[in-house]
Design a protein around this motif. Structure first.
Motif, mmCIF file in Angstrom:
data_model
loop_
_atom_site.group_PDB
_atom_site.id
_atom_site.type_symbol
_atom_site.label_atom_id
_atom_site.label_comp_id
_atom_site.label_asym_id
_atom_site.label_seq_id
_atom_site.Cartn_x
_atom_site.Cartn_y
_atom_site.Cartn_z
ATOM 1 N N UNK A 96 41.757 87.444 31.594
ATOM 2 C CA UNK A 96 43.080 86.829 31.543
ATOM 3 C C UNK A 96 43.569 86.790 30.096
ATOM 4 N N UNK A 97 44.578 87.601 29.815
ATOM 5 C CA UNK A 97 45.079 87.745 28.452
ATOM 6 C C UNK A 97 46.039 86.617 28.109
ATOM 7 N N UNK A 98 45.846 86.079 26.893
ATOM 8 C CA UNK A 98 46.735 85.065 26.351
ATOM 9 C C UNK A 98 47.573 85.678 25.238
ATOM 10 N N UNK A 99 48.762 85.137 25.045
ATOM 11 C CA UNK A 99 49.738 85.730 24.131
ATOM 12 C C UNK A 99 50.053 84.805 22.965
ATOM 13 N N UNK A 100 50.374 85.381 21.814
ATOM 14 C CA UNK A 100 50.937 84.546 20.747
ATOM 15 C C UNK A 100 52.342 84.101 21.150
ATOM 16 N N UNK A 101 52.873 83.119 20.435
ATOM 17 C CA UNK A 101 54.124 82.485 20.863
ATOM 18 C C UNK A 101 55.332 83.406 20.795
ATOM 19 N N UNK A 102 55.244 84.520 20.068
ATOM 20 C CA UNK A 102 56.385 85.438 19.952
ATOM 21 C C UNK A 102 56.302 86.608 20.940
ATOM 22 N N UNK A 103 55.389 86.514 21.896
ATOM 23 C CA UNK A 103 55.289 87.517 22.964
ATOM 24 C C UNK A 103 55.415 86.847 24.324
ATOM 25 N N UNK A 104 56.004 87.566 25.272
ATOM 26 C CA UNK A 104 56.008 87.160 26.671
ATOM 27 C C UNK A 104 55.893 88.409 27.535
ATOM 28 N N UNK A 105 55.386 88.234 28.752
ATOM 29 C CA UNK A 105 55.276 89.352 29.683
ATOM 30 C C UNK A 105 55.884 88.958 31.022
ATOM 31 N N UNK A 106 56.233 89.980 31.789
ATOM 32 C CA UNK A 106 56.690 89.786 33.162
ATOM 33 C C UNK A 106 56.274 91.019 33.953
ATOM 34 N N UNK A 107 56.361 90.903 35.269
ATOM 35 C CA UNK A 107 55.994 92.033 36.138
ATOM 36 C C UNK A 107 57.238 92.544 36.844
ATOM 37 N N UNK A 108 57.383 93.865 36.886
ATOM 38 C CA UNK A 108 58.517 94.478 37.578
ATOM 39 C C UNK A 108 58.049 95.109 38.886
ATOM 40 N N UNK A 109 58.970 95.236 39.785
ATOM 41 C CA UNK A 109 58.702 95.867 41.079
ATOM 42 C C UNK A 109 58.366 97.335 40.859
ATOM 43 N N UNK A 135 53.550 98.486 20.134
ATOM 44 C CA UNK A 135 53.697 97.056 19.882
ATOM 45 C C UNK A 135 53.212 96.719 18.484
ATOM 46 N N UNK A 136 53.705 95.608 17.949
ATOM 47 C CA UNK A 136 53.206 95.101 16.677
ATOM 48 C C UNK A 136 52.485 93.775 16.866
ATOM 49 N N UNK A 137 52.100 93.480 18.098
ATOM 50 C CA UNK A 137 51.364 92.257 18.414
ATOM 51 C C UNK A 137 50.331 92.574 19.481
ATOM 52 N N UNK A 138 49.348 91.685 19.610
ATOM 53 C CA UNK A 138 48.273 91.885 20.564
ATOM 54 C C UNK A 138 48.045 90.622 21.382
ATOM 55 N N UNK A 139 47.473 90.829 22.566
ATOM 56 C CA UNK A 139 47.038 89.719 23.408
ATOM 57 C C UNK A 139 45.513 89.760 23.483
ATOM 58 N N UNK A 140 44.899 88.589 23.718
ATOM 59 C CA UNK A 140 43.444 88.497 23.761
ATOM 60 C C UNK A 140 43.003 87.721 24.995
ATOM 61 N N UNK A 141 41.893 88.167 25.579
ATOM 62 C CA UNK A 141 41.340 87.511 26.758
ATOM 63 C C UNK A 141 39.964 86.953 26.418
ATOM 64 N N UNK A 142 39.863 85.649 26.139
ATOM 65 C CA UNK A 142 38.562 85.059 25.815
ATOM 66 C C UNK A 142 37.559 85.151 26.962
ATOM 67 N N UNK A 143 38.063 85.247 28.207
ATOM 68 C CA UNK A 143 37.165 85.429 29.342
ATOM 69 C C UNK A 143 37.035 86.898 29.734
ATOM 70 N N UNK A 144 37.684 87.775 28.958
ATOM 71 C CA UNK A 144 37.616 89.201 29.224
ATOM 72 C C UNK A 144 38.615 89.705 30.247
#
Length: 324
Positions: free
Chosen positions: A247-260, A236-245
């Motif tokens: 729950x990760x938050x994303x910059x506006x040019x990233x999104x995530x989803x969960x697959x089966x 990846x060329x981007x990172x997510x950060x979890x201020x509470x350690x």
């Protein structure tokens, strides 16, 4: 030149650019094109239909839209003994630079407000680490003579931390998990105005522990410090950060989803455990749609948790904090 992906303000803009990048990569990225053709699925007409490339392809194929062009840099994963490593070919470092700069500003503000200290043994001892590149850029932008890297010299780091406490200076200490635990055991101290960012990774140095346990140890050793987490990887060329350690938050040019986990081509609802799929629109020249080997839970507010790894997947240097 400022890249349009870093100006995304809403989901409509995200989806529009995601579809443009998908079509571009489908045409110019041979490995992604072949993978999509093997799936025998029609051309995606919306973001939810876009196929995600298994992350293991970065170990076996050149994942690039410009195969004839020499990359400016090749980021490589650390790997473990006997395993192959991922290679991320980066033809335009300015994309990564802008991603790093905009993310830091979003999550932490102006780097010049901080002294930035990095505790990254093993990463500093090899070449091609995107994490070291990221932190080096932070350090340079902090424009502070006390900012810098620390290898195994924990005592020196403890001295500078105490000095910065006396000066009431804002500090970011970013480190790999096993090294932060060593620092916590040998040099516990109260740390006001300090953000500790753990990047994950035991590197075989210690038994894996769950994130809540890790953060409990760090909070106990460094009272008053904020304990954050970072989620990033070579591919990846981007990172997510979890201020509470957690729950990760994303910059506006990233999104995530969960697959089966039993049907990797199907998505699952928020709050259920599945495989983590990541859209990173900064990956313009490689592949923006990646099926990782991490297990996750996603939430309707756009945040996510990392719950561990798929069985039999390689241990990645960053962010392996498996939850049993």
């Amino acid at each position: 030149m400022r890249f349009p992906v870093f100006d995304i303000e809403d989901n409509e803009q995200f989806e529009q650019l995601a579809m443009e990048i998908y079509r571009y990569q489908l045409e110019h990225n041979t490995a992604y094109q072949q993978y999509c053709s093997f799936l025998r699925k029609p051309l995606a007409s919306q973001v939810s239909d876009i196929p995600f490339l298994p992350i293991s392809f970065f170990k076996t194929h050149k994942i690039t839209t410009e195969p004839e062009k020499k990359p400016e840099i090749v980021f490589t994963s650390s790997g473990t003994t006997g395993t192959s490593t991922s290679k991320h070919l980066v033809h335009d470092l300015e994309i990564y630079n802008q991603s790093l700069d905009h993310s830091f500003e979003k999550f932490y503000g102006n780097p010049e407000e901080y002294t930035i200290l990095a505790l990254l043994p093993h990463y500093l001892e090899r070449t091609g680490s995107s994490l070291v590149y990221m932190v080096d850029r932070w350090i340079k932008h902090s424009n502070n003579s006390k900012s810098g890297f620390y290898l195994n010299n924990l005592q020196d780091l403890s001295v500078i931390l105490k000095e910065l406490q006396q000066l009431d200076r804002k500090v970011i200490l970013i480190g790999v998990t096993f090294a932060l635990l060593q620092l916590a055991e040998k040099f516990p101290m109260a740390l006001d105005n300090t953000i500790i960012i753990e990047t994950g990774g035991m590197k075989g140095m210690r038994k894996e522990i769950i994130k809540p346990e890790l953060h409990k140890i760090l909070s106990s050793a460094f009272p008053k410090a904020q304990i954050h987490s970072e989620y990033g990887m070579t591919e990846l060329l981007s990172q997510a950060y979890a201020p509470d350690g957690i729950h990760f938050k994303l910059p506006s040019w990233m999104q995530v989803s969960a697959r089966d986990t039993n049907d990797p081509l199907s998505s699952i609802a928020h709050g259920k455990t599945g495989g983590l799929n990541v859209i990173d629109l900064a990956n313009i020249e490689s592949c923006s749609f990646i099926a990782t080997q991490d297990l996750c839970k996603t939430y309707a507010d756009g945040t996510f948790e990392v719950l561990g790894r798929f069985d039999n997947s390689d241990i990645r240097g960053c962010n392996l904090l498996a939850i049993g």
